[in-house]
Design a protein around this motif. Structure first.
Motif, short mmCIF file in Angstrom:
data_model
loop_
_atom_site.label_atom_id
_atom_site.label_comp_id
_atom_site.label_asym_id
_atom_site.label_seq_id
_atom_site.Cartn_x
_atom_site.Cartn_y
_atom_site.Cartn_z
N ARG A 104 0.83 -1.20 0.00
CA ARG A 104 0.00 0.00 0.00
C ARG A 104 0.87 1.26 0.00
NH1 ARG A 104 -5.32 1.31 3.56
NH2 ARG A 104 -5.70 3.36 2.68
N GLU A 108 0.79 3.91 -3.05
CA GLU A 108 0.36 5.28 -2.77
C GLU A 108 1.48 6.28 -3.05
OE1 GLU A 108 -1.19 5.02 1.23
OE2 GLU A 108 -3.19 4.47 0.48
N SER A 111 1.58 6.60 -7.12
CA SER A 111 0.33 6.76 -7.86
C SER A 111 -0.31 8.11 -7.58
CB SER A 111 -0.66 5.66 -7.49
OG SER A 111 -0.13 4.39 -7.81
N ASP A 112 -1.06 8.57 -8.55
CA ASP A 112 -1.84 9.79 -8.40
C ASP A 112 -3.23 9.38 -7.93
OD1 ASP A 112 -2.91 12.34 -8.62
OD2 ASP A 112 -2.93 12.35 -10.82
N ASN A 113 -3.62 9.79 -6.72
CA ASN A 113 -4.93 9.43 -6.19
C ASN A 113 -5.97 10.38 -6.78
OD1 ASN A 113 -7.24 8.82 -4.74
ND2 ASN A 113 -6.13 8.48 -2.84
N GLY A 115 -9.25 9.79 -6.55
CA GLY A 115 -10.49 9.68 -5.77
C GLY A 115 -11.64 9.08 -6.55
N PHE A 118 -11.92 8.07 -10.55
CA PHE A 118 -11.06 7.00 -11.07
C PHE A 118 -11.52 6.49 -12.43
CE2 PHE A 118 -9.95 2.59 -11.74
CZ PHE A 118 -8.57 2.64 -11.59
N LEU A 136 -4.79 5.71 -8.70
CA LEU A 136 -5.64 4.91 -7.82
C LEU A 136 -6.80 5.78 -7.40
CD1 LEU A 136 -5.21 5.13 -4.29
CD2 LEU A 136 -2.93 5.08 -5.25
N GLY A 137 -7.86 5.13 -7.03
CA GLY A 137 -9.06 5.86 -6.63
C GLY A 137 -10.20 4.90 -6.39
N GLU A 138 -11.40 5.42 -6.47
CA GLU A 138 -12.59 4.63 -6.17
C GLU A 138 -13.49 4.54 -7.39
OE1 GLU A 138 -14.57 6.01 -2.60
OE2 GLU A 138 -12.68 6.86 -1.91
N SER A 161 -10.21 2.61 1.10
CA SER A 161 -9.62 3.94 1.09
C SER A 161 -9.61 4.47 2.51
CB SER A 161 -10.43 4.88 0.19
OG SER A 161 -11.67 5.19 0.78
#
Length: 165
Positions: A104, A108, A111-113, A115, A118, A136-138, A161
């Motif tokens: 993780r 993290e 990666s560009d989060n 949210g 995604f 990464l995101g949701e 998350s």
């Protein structure tokens, strides 16, 4: 949600949660599953015994006085509390948990989060409309399924998350 006992081709056993049996099948066919211990992509369901509540177990766990609710411990020898202090919630409980925490942190860090954007950002990257980079995101189950069906590579991560945790 349904929890499956899984096993990789190298014999490692682990559990994972899925929205449905079909979700497991879709992710396996898309190659989006991997062993939690060694990363082997050949993952199958292991033999599981269902937890079935019988009349006997219902009586054994019924609240005194006939109501439902609290469980009653079966009669038996008194249990002595453990002599050790309970484990810290911030210390990994197993090597696998430590590996997940390290994975993780690495993901993290690079990666560009994005949210909740995604799915849209993954589509923009796939179409060449946004710079290619790890994100990464949701995504909802429907969004993730649509991405997989459109041959856009996505993979569920083995953690929630921080916003939802």
């Amino acid at each position: 949600m349904i929890r499956f006992a899984l096993r990789c081709s190298k014999g490692h056993a682990f559990d994972a949660w899925f929205a449905s049996n079909a979700t497991f099948d879709d992710l396996r066919k898309a190659g989006a599953l991997a062993c939690a211990e060694c990363g082997d992509p050949t993952v199958e369901k292991a033999l599981m015994a269902p937890a079935v509540r019988t009349a006997e177990t219902a009586k054994a766990t019924a609240k005194p006085g006939g109501g439902a609710g609290a469980a009653v411990a079966p009669a038996g020898p008194a249990q002595t509390p453990p002599a050790e202090a309970p484990p810290s919630l911030t210390t990994p409980a197993s090597p696998q948990e430590a590996m997940r925490a390290a994975l993780r942190a690495k993901i993290e860090a690079v990666s560009d989060n994005v949210g909740r954007d995604f799915a849209a950002e993954a589509r923009r990257i796939h179409a060449g409309e946004a710079p290619e980079r790890p994100i990464l995101g949701e995504a909802s189950q429907a969004e993730a399924k649509a991405l997989i069906e459109d041959d856009i590579p996505v993979m569920p991560l083995p953690w929630m998350s921080k916003r939802n945790a």
